[in-house]
Design a protein around this motif. Sequence first.
Motif, short mmCIF file in Angstrom:
data_model
loop_
_atom_site.label_atom_id
_atom_site.label_comp_id
_atom_site.label_asym_id
_atom_site.label_seq_id
_atom_site.Cartn_x
_atom_site.Cartn_y
_atom_site.Cartn_z
N HIS A 95 0.88 -1.17 0.00
CA HIS A 95 0.00 0.00 0.00
C HIS A 95 0.91 1.22 0.00
N THR A 96 0.34 2.39 -0.12
CA THR A 96 1.18 3.56 -0.36
C THR A 96 1.19 4.54 0.80
N HIS A 97 1.01 4.08 2.03
CA HIS A 97 1.28 4.94 3.18
C HIS A 97 2.79 5.22 3.23
N LEU A 98 3.14 6.35 3.80
CA LEU A 98 4.52 6.82 3.69
C LEU A 98 5.55 5.85 4.26
N ASP A 99 5.21 5.12 5.33
CA ASP A 99 6.20 4.24 5.96
C ASP A 99 6.49 2.99 5.14
N HIS A 100 5.73 2.79 4.06
CA HIS A 100 5.94 1.63 3.19
C HIS A 100 6.35 2.00 1.77
N ALA A 101 6.27 3.29 1.42
CA ALA A 101 6.43 3.63 0.01
C ALA A 101 7.36 4.79 -0.31
N LEU A 102 7.77 5.59 0.67
CA LEU A 102 8.59 6.75 0.32
C LEU A 102 10.05 6.41 0.07
N GLY A 103 10.44 5.16 0.30
CA GLY A 103 11.77 4.71 -0.11
C GLY A 103 11.81 4.24 -1.55
N ASN A 104 10.67 4.31 -2.26
CA ASN A 104 10.61 3.87 -3.65
C ASN A 104 11.71 4.49 -4.51
N CYS A 105 12.02 5.77 -4.22
CA CYS A 105 12.96 6.50 -5.08
C CYS A 105 14.33 5.83 -5.16
N VAL A 106 14.75 5.19 -4.09
CA VAL A 106 16.06 4.52 -4.08
C VAL A 106 16.11 3.42 -5.14
N PHE A 107 15.02 2.66 -5.23
CA PHE A 107 15.00 1.50 -6.12
C PHE A 107 14.61 1.88 -7.54
N ALA A 108 13.77 2.92 -7.68
CA ALA A 108 13.43 3.40 -9.02
C ALA A 108 14.68 3.91 -9.73
N LYS A 109 15.59 4.54 -8.98
CA LYS A 109 16.83 5.04 -9.58
C LYS A 109 17.74 3.91 -10.06
N LEU A 110 17.53 2.71 -9.53
CA LEU A 110 18.28 1.54 -10.00
C LEU A 110 17.65 0.89 -11.22
N GLY A 130 2.19 16.07 -1.13
CA GLY A 130 1.71 16.53 0.16
C GLY A 130 2.27 15.73 1.31
N LEU A 131 2.43 14.42 1.10
CA LEU A 131 3.03 13.58 2.15
C LEU A 131 4.44 14.07 2.49
N LEU A 132 5.20 14.37 1.46
CA LEU A 132 6.56 14.88 1.69
C LEU A 132 6.53 16.21 2.43
N GLN A 133 5.63 17.08 2.04
CA GLN A 133 5.55 18.40 2.66
C GLN A 133 5.12 18.31 4.12
N ARG A 134 4.33 17.27 4.45
CA ARG A 134 3.82 17.13 5.82
C ARG A 134 4.67 16.18 6.66
N ALA A 135 5.85 15.87 6.21
CA ALA A 135 6.68 14.88 6.91
C ALA A 135 6.89 15.25 8.37
N ALA A 136 7.05 16.53 8.65
CA ALA A 136 7.29 16.96 10.04
C ALA A 136 6.13 16.63 10.94
N SER A 137 4.91 16.62 10.40
CA SER A 137 3.73 16.32 11.22
C SER A 137 3.69 14.86 11.64
N TYR A 138 4.50 14.03 11.00
CA TYR A 138 4.60 12.62 11.38
C TYR A 138 5.82 12.37 12.28
N GLY A 139 6.45 13.45 12.73
CA GLY A 139 7.60 13.31 13.61
C GLY A 139 8.92 13.14 12.90
N LEU A 140 8.94 13.40 11.60
CA LEU A 140 10.16 13.24 10.81
C LEU A 140 10.90 14.56 10.69
N LYS A 141 12.20 14.52 10.88
CA LYS A 141 13.05 15.70 10.80
C LYS A 141 13.57 15.87 9.37
N PRO A 142 14.00 17.08 9.01
CA PRO A 142 14.55 17.29 7.66
C PRO A 142 15.68 16.33 7.33
#
Length: 301
Positions: A95-110, A130-142
Amino acid sequence: MKRPAILTALVLALTLLLAQGACAELTKLADNVYSYVGSKDASPANSFAANAGIVIGKDGVLVIDTLISAKEGQRFLADIRKVTDKPIRYVVNTHTHLDHALGNCVFAKLGATVISHEADRNYLAANGAGLLQRAASYGLKPEDMAGTEMAVPTLAFSDEMLLDLGGEEVRLIRTAPSHTAGSLVVYLPARKILFAGDILFTDFHPFLADGDFGGWIRTIDALLAMDVEKVVPGHGPLSGKKDLKEMKEYIRLFDKKATELAAKTSDADAISAELLKTLPKRTMAEWMVTYNVKSRYLAKK
């Protein structure tokens, strides 16, 4: 050795053990199947303890979920390279919730093809930025999200998809809307292994806010009818059909009790306290109960 030195050595040893437990390496489930399972570090930077795995075929590697960021995806990739140097052909997002899908970019680049159900692909295409823009609201730091880019799945399906990795048949199955509109499972018939994504949380209070409870229960019933021995949940330790049954009962009990309580009060903390007296005991993510109450039962009040 003097007592202070002994105490220092014990503290260092304990610290190392805790660090190893928090960032455990991939667990071998079969000769060619590995997964993270049962992390005790549920912090945002550690992908809220999300599981992810791989299937290795003659022709390459299938990655199942990619964690919460480029940084986490790189950690996953480094662990994959400890067990295989074969090319990574596919990524499947359960599924595409951020904790399962935002690492996609690492593998797409391969050069990996990223796959999901069409409903969740559409969701990520519309809401990923929007998920990326709201990352701080999930407790994620820059620094946690440094280098993370949106990589929307480029291949999607509606009901089922068959992948042949060269000697290893992998089936992607979506029975009904469940944890999300497009949540799917990854099934290895020959190994009797199922990657359930967040359709199953084991020893974890689940995220229920986006769920279709009727479809979720139907989906679990369909999984219980499959020839499966090992189940990798979206969060929690390696599981089985017993855990699927308990997940089904958890959903039913939560919905019944929360609906009753929310009809009497809008105090989320009071409702959550009563729910925790009733729900099956789970050691991880107790805070999620209050979040579910607020987002699902009190949001419109």
